[in-house]
Design an enzyme around this catalytic site. Structure first.
Site: not given
Length: 493
Positions: A336, A437
């Site tokens: 991310c 994630h």
């Protein structure tokens, strides 16, 4: 099953174990044949999770929902505050961003009655479908300067009629003063709502606290219904940033050392929970260049403020450590915000994160990120595309989730998504970035990165089974040390 009153766990302070105790009770009620659901009106955390309908809630409520055996929903955490730095937080209302506010703007200038009405609507929707509702408070219930602004603690207890239990952490010290002072400060109606006290994280022989239990009961007029021992090795995902302070911070000889760059706004540190379970791995967090340089693998994690953390990364000299590691042919991976930092540039033309319009990235990956209003929030399934050996990764797949603001176009993606889209950038087996994630919750991915150091290693951990074992062990621990008969009497069961 008979309809039970809601049950609520509040604390003498932050990090006393409310989330974990709440999770344990969620599993107990499920085991006893009820259909429980968790609820926390307002949460502050950088660890979040997307619901099935692409809304964002605190990670703890997603974990508690899992302990209840149900999918998480936005009603379980209608207000989420995600700190972005400089006393600012992104406010997530009913699962969607509602703007950035300073602490003063949120607590002083926001219509608290409107927010309370909103969170109670969420509670009612849950209460109409589940039984009982297991409610978690936030921080200390005796922050008297915030009482008029309360939408998460005793105001919720009184409004819902919850049987409320006060949790204190004896491991912190000062348990008598914290329990007595907390209860003494409460108004009569709120004190009456407290049905008992749970002493948490006791080390040693519990019988040695027999006199302490009697003294507390005499001082407060409330029964001490449980003394829960400190249990090392009990695996329960936690979201509070305080947990990071207790993580490993140093190199360990004889193991594969994975260094996670310790960012100020590090988010979703639960991405690394499964790696910590691999016996041959030492996973540590550090913002010290010398310590980080000892790692076999470096991972740049997610960040709630990519540009601010990228700036600090350079100020601390961590960029030089990461680049030297990469140039020496050692693995570097980004998740991310970490993926965004690995690119050539991060742009923020609309000021989504603050007043830094753009910064050059680390230049490891040939991608450019542009931040934008709105947020990608969804669960996902993926399979690897990128590989140095074509065809080798056909069995590398898994599931995870996305929570990010920004777009990073890539002409060499790492993953193929179930919805037909692609994700990330694949430079080689030792260098890639992804928005997913939870990608490291999948054993094939873990083995893939560990094989860059030791091709013989195995990471055959069933993460779902490990979590289930943790919920059941936690439920057993609570049953053994808490007066459950008294709890059920308080709930009308």
């Amino acid at each position: 099953m008979k309809k039970l009153r809601p049950i609520m766990f509040v604390g003498t302070g932050s990090d006393v174990g409310k989330s974990v105790i709440n999770t344990g009770f969620c599993r107990i009620f499920l085991q006893d044949g009820y259909s429980p659901a968790p609820f926390k009106a307002q949460n502050m955390s950088l660890n979040s999770y997307p619901t099935a309908d692409n809304l964002e809630i605190g990670r703890a409520q997603a974990v508690q929902a899992e302990a209840c055996g149900i999918d998480c929903s936005v009603e379980m955490n209608p207000v989420l505050l995600k700190p972005t730095g400089n006393s600012m937080s992104q406010v997530i209302l009913n699962g969607k961003p509602a703007g950035n506010k300073s602490a003063r703007e949120y607590f002083i200038e926001t219509d608290r009655d409107m927010l309370f009405t909103e969170v109670m609507r969420s509670f009612k929707r849950l209460a109409d479908r589940y039984n009982p509702i297991v409610i978690e408070g936030a921080g200390s219930i005796s922050e008297i300067n915030l009482w008029k602004k309360d939408i998460v603690n005793m105001r919720v207890a009184l409004h819902t009629g919850a049987a409320t239990f006060l949790i204190a952490d004896i491991d912190k010290g000062g348990v008598f003063a914290s329990v007595y002072g907390t209860l003494k400060l409460l108004p009569d109606a709120e004190r009456d709502a407290i049905k008992g006290i749970i002493i948490n994280k006791f080390r040693g022989d519990i019988s040695l606290f027999d006199d302490g239990k009697k003294i507390l009961e005499e001082l407060t007029g409330k029964p001490v219904i449980g003394i829960v021992p400190y249990c090392k090795g009990l695996f329960i995902e936690q979201e509070d940033g305080v947990v990071i302070e207790k993580k490993k911070t140093a190199f360990e000889p004889g193991k594969i050392n994975i260094g996670v760059v310790l960012l100020k706004h590090l988010s979703n540190f639960t991405d690394f929970n499964m790696l910590e379970l691999v016996p041959s791995v030492n996973l540590f967090y550090s913002d010290n260049p010398e310590i980080l340089s000892q790692a076999d693998i470096i991972v740049i994690p997610g960040s709630k403020n990519t540009l601010s953390d990228l700036k600090t990364l350079r100020e601390k000299g961590l960029d030089r450590t990461i680049l030297a590691h990469h140039h020496n042919g050692k693995p570097v991976y980004g998740i991310c915000g970490g993926y965004q930092m690995m690119g050539e540039e991060v742009r923020d033309p609309d000021g989504v994160e603050g007043n830094i319009p753009s910064l050059p990235g680390l230049g490891i990956l040939p991608v450019i990120t542009t931040l934008a209003e709105g947020k990608e929030t969804r669960q996902c399934r993926f399979s690897f595309i990128g590989s140095d050996t074509p065809g080798i990764d056909s069995d590398i797949s898994g599931k995870g989730y996305e929570i990010h603001a920004g777009h990073t176009p890539s002409n060499r993606p790492l993953c193929h998504m179930e919805n037909g889209e692609t994700d990330g950038y694949f430079l080689n087996d030792k260098t890639w970035g992804t928005y997913i994630h939870g990608i490291l919750d999948n054993a094939p991915v873990i083995e893939k990165i560990l094989h860059q150091i030791d091709p013989t290693i195995s990471a055959t951990i069933d993460y779902t089974a490990r979590k289930e074992e943790g919920y059941n062990r936690l439920a057993d621990l609570i049953r053994e040390n808490v007066d459950m008969e008294y709890v059920y009497r308080c709930l009308g069961g």
